[in-house]
Scaffold this active site. Structure first.
Site, PDB file in Angstrom:
ATOM      1  N   GLU A 164       0.696  -1.225   0.022  1.00 13.62           N
ATOM      2  CA  GLU A 164       0.236  -0.026   0.206  1.00 13.62           C
ATOM      3  C   GLU A 164       0.935   1.267  -0.015  1.00 13.62           C
ATOM      4  O   GLU A 164       1.021   2.044   1.069  1.00 13.62           O
ATOM      5  CB  GLU A 164      -1.059  -0.099   1.304  1.00 13.62           C
ATOM      6  CG  GLU A 164      -2.065  -0.880   1.094  1.00 13.62           C
ATOM      7  CD  GLU A 164      -2.930  -0.855   2.256  1.00 13.62           C
ATOM      8  OE1 GLU A 164      -2.928  -0.066   3.165  1.00 13.62           O
ATOM      9  OE2 GLU A 164      -4.198  -1.437   1.868  1.00 13.62           O
ATOM     10  N   GLU A 359      -6.638  -7.556  -0.470  1.00 13.01           N
ATOM     11  CA  GLU A 359      -6.912  -7.718   0.937  1.00 13.01           C
ATOM     12  C   GLU A 359      -8.501  -7.510   0.723  1.00 13.01           C
ATOM     13  O   GLU A 359      -8.954  -6.315   0.573  1.00 13.01           O
ATOM     14  CB  GLU A 359      -6.327  -6.689   1.898  1.00 13.01           C
ATOM     15  CG  GLU A 359      -4.847  -6.859   1.850  1.00 13.01           C
ATOM     16  CD  GLU A 359      -3.987  -5.809   2.726  1.00 13.01           C
ATOM     17  OE1 GLU A 359      -4.740  -4.964   3.528  1.00 13.01           O
ATOM     18  OE2 GLU A 359      -2.866  -5.874   2.683  1.00 13.01           O
TER      19      GLU A 359
HETATM   20  C1  GAL Z   1      -4.368  -2.518   5.078  1.00  9.69           C
HETATM   21  C2  GAL Z   1      -2.972  -2.942   5.373  1.00  9.69           C
HETATM   22  C3  GAL Z   1      -2.894  -4.105   6.161  1.00  9.69           C
HETATM   23  C4  GAL Z   1      -3.731  -3.899   7.283  1.00  9.69           C
HETATM   24  C5  GAL Z   1      -5.147  -3.536   6.945  1.00  9.69           C
HETATM   25  C6  GAL Z   1      -6.092  -3.683   8.131  1.00  9.69           C
HETATM   26  O1  GAL Z   1      -4.533  -1.137   4.776  1.00  9.69           O
HETATM   27  O2  GAL Z   1      -2.571  -3.335   3.677  1.00  9.69           O
HETATM   28  O3  GAL Z   1      -1.507  -4.211   6.218  1.00  9.69           O
HETATM   29  O4  GAL Z   1      -3.181  -3.099   8.125  1.00  9.69           O
HETATM   30  O5  GAL Z   1      -5.325  -2.515   6.080  1.00  9.69           O
HETATM   31  O6  GAL Z   1      -7.341  -3.410   7.589  1.00  9.69           O
END
Ligand code: GAL
Length: 712
Positions: A164, A359
């Site tokens: 990110e 994710e």
């Molecule tokens: C994303 C990030 C992850 C984790 C996640 C939590 O932004 O890439 O590492 O922090 O959020 O929701």
């Protein structure tokens, strides 16, 4: 323009440029957080759920190299091997988002510095500067080392660079390395400092520079910075990330050119031009957290349904954007049209295509203001939603709720005691359902033009606290999705001939070449709906010498006589096609020239002046909307556009029910807490569900999207 209804399956696949894929479920796994004795059980439970992909390693620099030069790969080797032997594909990450303590102590100058001069300290993540020479060397060293380690592994199929880019507002840094790099960037972009002074317009407030060496980043000042400096700094900062990412992809490709390379971008993320970054990637991925986004980067009101399942349009806007980012904006050349010198963009358009959600929200999360439990079924709904918009793989973040560190209040597919959480049930159901699909790409008849540079310019001078580029884009996008039309989100420099209609919520920075391109598209039969604040500025972020829409005036067939930004206390309505509609935030008083007036203001100082224009140009037609439209006006304008362009569509669906078509399947996605029954042809087949879709549920039919009807 193509008539999409006549496409055979094969020609459709050619157009979307994608081979058929069977979507997969994956998960982000952190073996380093758990005792080794547990790993085998974890892998068994992943296999039982039908998980086929695991991502690992994105924050593991401290474990991989606990002291400078002392590497420990044994633990990651073991995890890769365990997963691979179980038939799971592994995506590894370069661990550069978290430079370890020993490195930060050795070289404190790698840290980012805020606009007020405060360095960002060790203790969280993303504390490095993209332009720090030392960090670039360290990056190359660690990426090479981890890359070489897994070059011969049959289980590692791809790499995610870093994690990110820009999260926690880290695209723009104000350190001395950035100052030096920005001066070099300006030297490359401008012939000499005189040209820079002229193009920016530095006679305002005595801001003339005598040499490039005098130019600083936009550090803390009493009043706002010069908008041309701000826009160039935004371009420079984005280019710096492109360049830094390329440093990583060059090393990884040198080691093995068969891996796929990706990066996990963020939702509604403003400060990085992901089209440029993706020029060096094979697949675009993004991280989707619907109930968090509904609170902190919303396109509309926070409703109970959105708190439980997110705003489907906010989420799919990102799917549609990143799908095109992955495809390289349909294979176009560099963006000279917007006036960019393309100092960082490089090999734009090489993206081989493909969209991943790297994710996917697994349940409740730690970072939004509130974290209600998602509605029953929502975790499955989100994955289907992603697949319907083109995703090939959906990975949940994370495998198991962590018992340590900053994200203890973030769910995983498993609870922190190891038992299954709600997301595990969803993943398991998907693991059963998704293998039945064999899908080509999304075939969109409409393009929506999206420009990071416009976003940056408008953010530098929004002219109203409520003015928001994403909301403006979102209001037109929502109207298209409400009519079940598939949308490709493209940069303004993309070729448009494949599209029956184009929606440009605004084209703020306009060079003559962009105006010519659009004219020729319309002349050859294209239909364009253009939104407010278009053609105001030159690519240098100065007003055009003619009234707005500047170089677009002959296309629009009129001019902007006056504009105003409006607080919610002022009534703002207009009349169009015999109806009265609300608008908000922005109003233009127009004058028709070759075009005709199709809507007039009804309220305030603007009353009676034209607000909407239409213009026939060659075989096509342009509609100009001089306001930030409310939902009903956006729907009225969009449905007229679709009808004029011959794009088949449904009647308007409620905002909580969406229909999305990919290849020969149509998803009905219910983001509300009540079941709905949609109208469908009697002979429609339903490989998943039925026309009655449960709360937060999904139905998938082989009937085309446009044949469905909204509930009741
Ligand atoms: C994303 C990030 C992850 C984790 C996640 C939590 O932004 O890439 O590492 O922090 O959020 O929701």
């Amino acid at each position: 323009m193509t008539d999409d209804t006549d496409d055979t399956d094969d020609s459709r696949r050619e157009r979307t440029g994608e081979a058929e894929t069977t979507p997969r479920v994956g998960v982000c796994y952190f073996p380093e957080h758990w005792p080794r004795e547990r790993w085998e059980t974890d892998v068994e439970q992943m296999v039982a759920a039908g998980i086929e992909v695991v991502r690992m390693g994105e924050f593991a620099w401290g474990q991989l190299e606990p002291e400078r030069g002392q590497f420990d790969f044994e633990w990651l080797d073991t995890a890769v091997e365990l997963l691979g032997e179980a038939g799971i594909d592994v995506v590894l990450c370069t661990p550069t988002a978290t430079p370890p303590k020993w490195l930060v102590d050795e070289h404190p100058e790698i840290r980012q510095v805020d606009a007020d001069g405060t360095p960002r300290a060790f203790g969280s993540r993303r504390h490095y500067c993209f332009n720090a020479e030392v960090y670039r060397r360290e990056t190359e060293r660690i990426v090479r080392r981890v890359g070489q380690r897994y070059a011969d592994s049959p289980h590692v199929v791809g790499w995610q660079t870093d994690n990110e880019y820009g999260c926690h507002e880290t695209i723009q840094c104000y350190c001395d390395d950035c100052a030096a790099a920005f001066r070099d960037w300006c030297r490359e972009r401008y012939e000499d400092v005189t040209e820079l002074n002229e193009r920016w317009g530095t006679t305002f407030w005595s801001q003339q520079y005598r040499s490039f060496a005098e130019i600083d980043p936009p550090r803390h000042t009493p009043a706002e910075h010069h908008p041309s400096l701000l826009l160039d700094y935004a371009r420079f900062a984005s280019d710096s990330v492109v360049d830094y990412n390329r440093l990583q992809t060059d090393v990884l490709r040198e080691i093995d050119d068969e891996w796929f390379l990706t990066h996990n971008f963020m939702g509604n993320f403003p400060t990085l031009d992901a089209f440029d970054v993706a020029g060096d990637l094979d697949v675009a991925a993004w991280d989707s957290y619907p109930t968090g986004f509904a609170q902190d980067r919303r396109l509309g009101a926070v409703t109970a349904d959105r708190l439980r399942a997110g705003d489907p349009d906010q989420v799919s806007l990102n799917h549609d954007l990143y799908r095109q980012i992955g495809a390289g904006g349909r294979g176009t050349d560099a963006g000279g049209d917007t006036g960019r010198t393309d100092a960082g963009g490089g090999s734009r358009g090489t993206g081989a295509g493909g969209l991943w959600v790297m994710e996917q929200q697994p349940g409740d999360v730690n970072w939004p203001p509130h974290s209600p439990q998602p509605g029953e079924g929502a975790m499955r709904l989100w994955a289907h939603h992603a697949v319907a918009h083109g995703a090939d793989t959906v990975c949940y973040f994370r495998w198991r709720r962590c018992r340590q560190g900053q994200e203890q209040y973030h769910a995983g597919l498993r609870k922190h005691d190891g038992s299954p959480d709600r997301g595990y049930e969803a993943a398991t159901r998907l693991g059963d359902e998704l293998p039945a699909f064999d899908l080509g790409g999304v075939d969109a008849p409409v393009a929506l033009l999206f420009s990071y540079e416009d976003l940056w310019a408008l953010s530098a001078q929004p002219h109203a606290p409520e003015f928001d580029y994403w909301r403006l884009v979102g209001s037109f996008y929502r109207a298209l999705r409400g009519r079940s039309v598939q949308v490709d989100i493209l940069p303004p420099w993309a070729p448009l001939d494949d599209y029956a209609a184009v929606v440009a919520p605004t084209l703020h920075l306009v060079a003559a070449s962009l105006a010519r391109r659009l004219e020729s598209y319309v002349d050859r039969g294209g239909h364009v709906l253009l939104g407010p604040r278009s053609g105001y500025k030159r690519p240098d972020n100065r007003l055009q010498s003619t009234l707005a829409p500047g170089p677009l005036a002959s296309l629009v067939g009129g001019r902007v006589e006056q504009h105003e930004s409006l607080p919610p206390e002022l009534d703002s309505r207009l009349r169009y096609a015999g109806e009265t509609y609300d608008y908000d935030t922005w109003a233009e008083w127009l004058t028709a020239e070759e075009g005709s007036v199709i809507g007039r203001h009804e309220t305030g100082a603007a009353a009676d002046s034209p607000a909407l224009l239409a213009n026939e140009v060659g075989d096509g037609r342009v509609t100009y909307c001089g306001v930030q439209p409310g939902a009903d006006l956006a729907d009225a304008l969009v449905s007229t556009l679709l009808d004029g362009a011959g794009v088949s569509h449904t009647a308007r669906f409620p905002a909580t029910v969406r229909v999305a078509e990919r290849d020969d399947h149509t998803w009905v996605l219910n983001f509300a807490d009540e079941p709905v029954t949609v109208g469908a042809p009697a002979d429609a087949e339903w490989p998943v569900g039925s026309p009655t879709v449960p709360a937060y549920g999904v139905g998938v039919t082989t009937a085309p999207a446009a044949t469905l009807a909204p509930p009741g």
